[in-house]
Structures are given as structure tokens and as C-alpha cells.
Write an enzyme that holds these catalytic residues in place. Structure first.
Site, PDB file in Angstrom:
ATOM      1  N   ASP A  11     -17.304  -2.526  28.351  1.00  0.00           N
ATOM      2  CA  ASP A  11     -15.857  -2.663  28.578  1.00  0.00           C
ATOM      3  C   ASP A  11     -15.545  -4.154  28.498  1.00  0.00           C
ATOM      4  OD1 ASP A  11     -13.163  -2.016  29.505  1.00  0.00           O
ATOM      5  OD2 ASP A  11     -13.752  -2.783  31.458  1.00  0.00           O
ATOM      6  N   CYS A  74     -13.561   1.756  27.435  1.00  0.00           N
ATOM      7  CA  CYS A  74     -12.389   0.894  27.368  1.00  0.00           C
ATOM      8  C   CYS A  74     -11.427   1.488  26.339  1.00  0.00           C
ATOM      9  CB  CYS A  74     -12.832  -0.496  26.928  1.00  0.00           C
ATOM     10  SG  CYS A  74     -11.489  -1.670  26.694  1.00  0.00           S
ATOM     11  N   ASN A  75     -10.232   1.809  26.768  1.00  0.00           N
ATOM     12  CA  ASN A  75      -9.225   2.374  25.847  1.00  0.00           C
ATOM     13  C   ASN A  75      -8.842   1.362  24.774  1.00  0.00           C
ATOM     14  OD1 ASN A  75      -8.013   5.054  27.338  1.00  0.00           O
ATOM     15  ND2 ASN A  75      -8.774   3.550  28.787  1.00  0.00           N
ATOM     16  N   CYS A 185      -6.141   2.980  31.188  1.00  0.00           N
ATOM     17  CA  CYS A 185      -7.006   1.800  31.120  1.00  0.00           C
ATOM     18  C   CYS A 185      -8.071   2.007  32.182  1.00  0.00           C
ATOM     19  CB  CYS A 185      -6.195   0.537  31.413  1.00  0.00           C
ATOM     20  SG  CYS A 185      -7.193  -0.936  31.755  1.00  0.00           S
TER      21      CYS A 185
END
Ligand code: DGL
EC number: 5.1.1.3
Length: 265
Positions: A11, A74-75, A185
């Protein structure tokens, strides 16, 4: 690749630990590697090209450590880099994540869904495609949340400033009639207790960590790559920022202390 090889997770910072916890709960025998790119956090306001380069470097590092699968926890990194990584490593199980639009559209009773996410995620073509695909029957109100990620990185989950910041982001969504809020998120699930204090109990808060862990399990099964039942869990951590800072907040966010190595550039 040996079934006992580790799973590589990364991330922009500590947010992916919310996903790592779900992976560990779902797959308790797996060995885990985690990279926090805290030297470059937040990704939310950075260019897709920059995030793609970082993701490539981190993926290479995790593969050098022997990872049998990758999870983009992690978007923002997923919208920028997952397609590129899948092209580079076509044989590798790779799991990305995106805001939970489909379950939220199914769950809403008011017909209005709010999405809290980074600017990078909300303005991406991938997110627009997700709305086209799953949200044609509901109204979706989006809310970028600059500043929240930095609070979580500092281990600040409930101070007055973070409460005020979050309140400012949530109020317009509630005023618009949202009864379902997507935490888009991976840093935000750590703010769920605070968010619960700010919204009524009948507002649903949806995040994707558990779904990502289930998807990872499915992919590992398909590749016949699950760790054997006899394998013992381990977790190793790296940070491109200050390892001591991650070490300090690991007990809070991961649930137990562990040494953190420096990710050398
Ligand atoms: N945790 C990340 C996400 O899921 C990004 C946060 C950031 O670095 O802006 O989108």
C-alpha cells in the site's frame, strides 16, 4: 513456486494493514510480506504514472523476496497500476481492490450511496466504469478526503482535528440522503469507530478488505498455491519511510509488534 512461499502485499502506507488483517484472518497459515510505501504517501494526489512506477518497483522487490502472489492493498494503486502489473506478470495471481460499489448499490434503501475515497481513485476511468456497470439504478455521491490518510499514518484515529476533518467529509453525504457509505480507501477502515460516532447506526459502512481476502483465497486455490495446513504463519514488514514510525504503530494497526526493515530504493 512452493506453496509455502509468502504472499506480497503493499500500500502507499499503513492503510493496507486493514487488508492484511483480513488476509491473516481468512488464511491463517500463509506467510505474509508487507511493504508500506510511506516515503511516498499519500498516493491520492499523485499522478497515475508515478504510482505505476512505485508499484512496479515494489512488485519487483516482493517477487525478489519470493512472493507467490501479489495484493495491491490500495484502491489508488489498483486504478493506476493493476492492469500494468497483470500484463508484466501474466502467470502470477494478482489481487487488486476497488470501492465496493456493487454491494453498496444492492444494500441501499434510500437509493443514495456515498463514496469516501482518494482524488486519484474518484477521478479514474476505472472508477467511472465501475459506476456505469453497477450503479445505474442508484445515485452516487463522491467525496475525496485529503488529509485523512496522513492522520492514519500518524496513528491518529480519534483526535479532535481528525474528528472535525471526517465530519466535514461525511456531512454533505448524509445531507444528500446517503444511507450507505463506501470506505473506498484502505486507510479509512481504521477510522470506522470514529465514523460510527458521527453517523446513525442505520447507515451502512462498507469496505472491501474481507472480500479481497476471499478473492485471494479463490485465486490461490485456482493456482493450487495455498499454504499447507501444517505451515506456520509469519509476517515481515518493510517501509520506504521511517521504519521506526511503522514499528511504533504496528501494535495499534496490525495487532502485534514486529521489526520493520527499511525498503532501500
Ligand atoms: N490506501 C490507499 C487507498 O486505498 C491510498 C491512500 C493514499 O496514499 O492516498 O486508496
Amino acid at each position: 513456486m512452493a506453496n509455502s512461499a509468502p504472499i506480497g502485499v503493499f500500500d502507499s502506507g499503513v492503510g493496507g494493514l486493514s487488508v492484511l488483517r483480513e488476509i491473516h484472518a481468512q488464511l491463517p497459515n500463509e506467510a505474509l510480506l508487507y511493504v508500506a510505501d510511506s516515503g511516498h504517501v499519500p498516493y491520492g494526489e499523485k499522478s497515475a504514472e508515478f504510482i505505476r512506477e512505485r508499484s512496479q518497483k515494489i512488485a519487483e522487490f516482493l517477487l525478489e523476496q519470493g512472493a507467490k502472489a501479489l495484493v495491491l492493498a490500495c484502491n489508488t494503486a489498483t486504478v493506476a497500476a493493476v492492469a500494468d502489473l497483470r500484463e508484466r506478470y501474466p502467470q502470477l495471481p494478482i489481487v487488486g481492490m476497488e470501492p465496493a460499489v456493487k454491494p453498496a448499490a444492492a444494500a441501499t434503501r434510500s437509493g443514495v450511496v456515498g463514496v469516501l475515497a482518494t482524488t486519484g481513485t474518484l477521478k479514474s476511468a476505472r472508477f467511472a466504469a465501475l459506476l456505469d456497470r453497477f450503479a445505474s439504478d442508484v445515485r452516487v455521491v463522491t467525496q475525496p478526503c485529503p488529509g485523512l490518510v496522513e492522520c492514519v499514518e500518524a496513528g491518529d484515529l480519534d483526535s479532535l482535528p481528525v474528528r472535525q476533518l471526517l465530519q466535514g467529509y461525511v456531512e454533505p453525504l448524509l445531507a444528500a440522503g446517503c444511507d450507505t457509505l463506501i470506505l473506498g480507501c484502505t486507510h479509512y477502515p481504521f477510522l470506522k469507530p470514529l465514523l460510527r460516532e458521527l453517523v446513525l447506526a442505520d447507515v451502512a459502512l462498507i469496505d472491501t478488505g474481507a472480500a479481497v481476502a476471499r478473492q485471494l483465497q479463490r485465486l490461490l486455490e485456482q493456482h493450487d498455491a495455498l499454504a499447507p495446513q501444517s505451515a506456520t504463519h509469519s509476517a515481515h514488514f518493510w517501509s520506504s519511510g521511517a521504519p521506526a514510525q511503522l514499528e511504533q504503530i504496528l501494535p495499534l494497526l496490525w495487532g502485534s509488534p514486529a521489526p520493520v526493515n527499511a525498503l532501500l530504493e
